[in-house]
Design a protein around this motif. Sequence first.
Motif, PDB file in Angstrom:
ATOM      1  N   ALA A 168     -13.012 -38.885 -10.612  1.00  0.00           N
ATOM      2  CA  ALA A 168     -12.817 -38.765 -11.944  1.00  0.00           C
ATOM      3  C   ALA A 168     -11.831 -37.914 -12.343  1.00  0.00           C
ATOM      4  O   ALA A 168     -10.838 -37.936 -13.238  1.00  0.00           O
ATOM      5  CB  ALA A 168     -14.007 -38.391 -12.612  1.00  0.00           C
ATOM      6  N   LEU A 169     -11.724 -36.818 -11.379  1.00  0.00           N
ATOM      7  CA  LEU A 169     -10.657 -35.649 -11.510  1.00  0.00           C
ATOM      8  C   LEU A 169      -9.167 -36.480 -11.175  1.00  0.00           C
ATOM      9  O   LEU A 169      -8.196 -36.106 -12.045  1.00  0.00           O
ATOM     10  CB  LEU A 169     -10.795 -34.525 -10.675  1.00  0.00           C
ATOM     11  N   MET A 170      -8.874 -37.248 -10.201  1.00  0.00           N
ATOM     12  CA  MET A 170      -7.716 -37.913  -9.712  1.00  0.00           C
ATOM     13  C   MET A 170      -7.425 -38.790 -11.127  1.00  0.00           C
ATOM     14  O   MET A 170      -6.248 -38.770 -11.312  1.00  0.00           O
ATOM     15  CB  MET A 170      -7.855 -38.571  -8.495  1.00  0.00           C
ATOM     16  N   VAL A 171      -8.333 -39.543 -11.602  1.00  0.00           N
ATOM     17  CA  VAL A 171      -7.968 -40.296 -12.779  1.00  0.00           C
ATOM     18  C   VAL A 171      -7.283 -39.499 -13.923  1.00  0.00           C
ATOM     19  O   VAL A 171      -6.434 -39.945 -14.299  1.00  0.00           O
ATOM     20  CB  VAL A 171      -9.250 -41.212 -13.182  1.00  0.00           C
ATOM     21  N   GLU A 172      -8.270 -38.502 -14.008  1.00  0.00           N
ATOM     22  CA  GLU A 172      -7.579 -37.581 -15.180  1.00  0.00           C
ATOM     23  C   GLU A 172      -6.182 -37.163 -14.831  1.00  0.00           C
ATOM     24  O   GLU A 172      -5.164 -37.170 -15.624  1.00  0.00           O
ATOM     25  CB  GLU A 172      -8.501 -36.442 -15.344  1.00  0.00           C
ATOM     26  N   GLU A 173      -5.850 -36.805 -13.681  1.00  0.00           N
ATOM     27  CA  GLU A 173      -4.631 -36.187 -13.258  1.00  0.00           C
ATOM     28  C   GLU A 173      -3.600 -37.611 -13.723  1.00  0.00           C
ATOM     29  O   GLU A 173      -2.466 -37.316 -13.952  1.00  0.00           O
ATOM     30  CB  GLU A 173      -4.586 -35.616 -12.013  1.00  0.00           C
ATOM     31  N   LEU A 174      -3.990 -38.752 -12.951  1.00  0.00           N
ATOM     32  CA  LEU A 174      -2.986 -39.747 -13.107  1.00  0.00           C
ATOM     33  C   LEU A 174      -2.674 -40.088 -14.624  1.00  0.00           C
ATOM     34  O   LEU A 174      -1.640 -40.555 -14.907  1.00  0.00           O
ATOM     35  CB  LEU A 174      -3.779 -41.031 -12.573  1.00  0.00           C
ATOM     36  N   GLY A 175      -3.675 -39.977 -15.677  1.00  0.00           N
ATOM     37  CA  GLY A 175      -3.404 -40.149 -17.165  1.00  0.00           C
ATOM     38  C   GLY A 175      -2.425 -39.128 -17.538  1.00  0.00           C
ATOM     39  O   GLY A 175      -1.412 -39.250 -18.299  1.00  0.00           O
ATOM     40  N   GLU A 176      -2.624 -37.817 -16.906  1.00  0.00           N
ATOM     41  CA  GLU A 176      -1.543 -36.839 -17.314  1.00  0.00           C
ATOM     42  C   GLU A 176      -0.100 -37.243 -16.890  1.00  0.00           C
ATOM     43  O   GLU A 176       0.763 -36.784 -17.454  1.00  0.00           O
ATOM     44  CB  GLU A 176      -2.093 -35.229 -16.978  1.00  0.00           C
ATOM     45  N   ILE A 177      -0.142 -37.535 -15.462  1.00  0.00           N
ATOM     46  CA  ILE A 177       1.106 -37.968 -15.029  1.00  0.00           C
ATOM     47  C   ILE A 177       1.724 -39.022 -15.738  1.00  0.00           C
ATOM     48  O   ILE A 177       3.055 -38.980 -16.275  1.00  0.00           O
ATOM     49  CB  ILE A 177       1.087 -38.332 -13.639  1.00  0.00           C
ATOM     50  N   ALA A 178       0.896 -40.057 -16.396  1.00  0.00           N
ATOM     51  CA  ALA A 178       1.390 -41.130 -16.963  1.00  0.00           C
ATOM     52  C   ALA A 178       1.828 -40.584 -18.178  1.00  0.00           C
ATOM     53  O   ALA A 178       3.078 -41.132 -18.864  1.00  0.00           O
ATOM     54  CB  ALA A 178       0.265 -42.219 -17.313  1.00  0.00           C
ATOM     55  N   GLU A 179       1.193 -39.821 -19.023  1.00  0.00           N
ATOM     56  CA  GLU A 179       1.450 -38.981 -20.192  1.00  0.00           C
ATOM     57  C   GLU A 179       2.787 -38.382 -20.330  1.00  0.00           C
ATOM     58  O   GLU A 179       3.745 -38.567 -21.160  1.00  0.00           O
ATOM     59  CB  GLU A 179       0.589 -38.312 -20.787  1.00  0.00           C
ATOM     60  N   CYS A 180       3.150 -37.857 -19.141  1.00  0.00           N
ATOM     61  CA  CYS A 180       4.321 -37.068 -18.813  1.00  0.00           C
ATOM     62  C   CYS A 180       5.490 -38.079 -18.974  1.00  0.00           C
ATOM     63  O   CYS A 180       6.552 -37.771 -19.544  1.00  0.00           O
ATOM     64  CB  CYS A 180       4.482 -36.128 -17.685  1.00  0.00           C
TER      65      CYS A 180
END
Length: 112
Positions: free
Chosen positions: A35-47
Amino acid sequence: MDHDSYDAMLAAVQAFHDKHDFKNTGGEELTYRIALMVEELGEIAECITKGKPREELAEEVADLFILLIGTGIAADFDLKQAFWEKMETLMQRKSKMIDGRIRVSEFRGQDS
């Protein structure tokens, strides 16, 4: 310790896990880590999709990298060894252009 070495990064992430007692407080539970990795991937995608500065992208990718190293700790495997074994496999694979982009895969059941 050399800050450019994987061993130094591993030791730093281990120290972080130890400081917060991740092993005994749920921080090393693997589904939580997903779940934490998915959250980080979302933040990367947003960037990327919102054109945020390179520094913000670098920070989010670093967060993911720290989580990946920590997952090796939590699941008790040698990420450095897994990396080099996988790179050896990847270097043997062929590539294809698919929809205008390079893809490197096993391409199971497909003509190369």
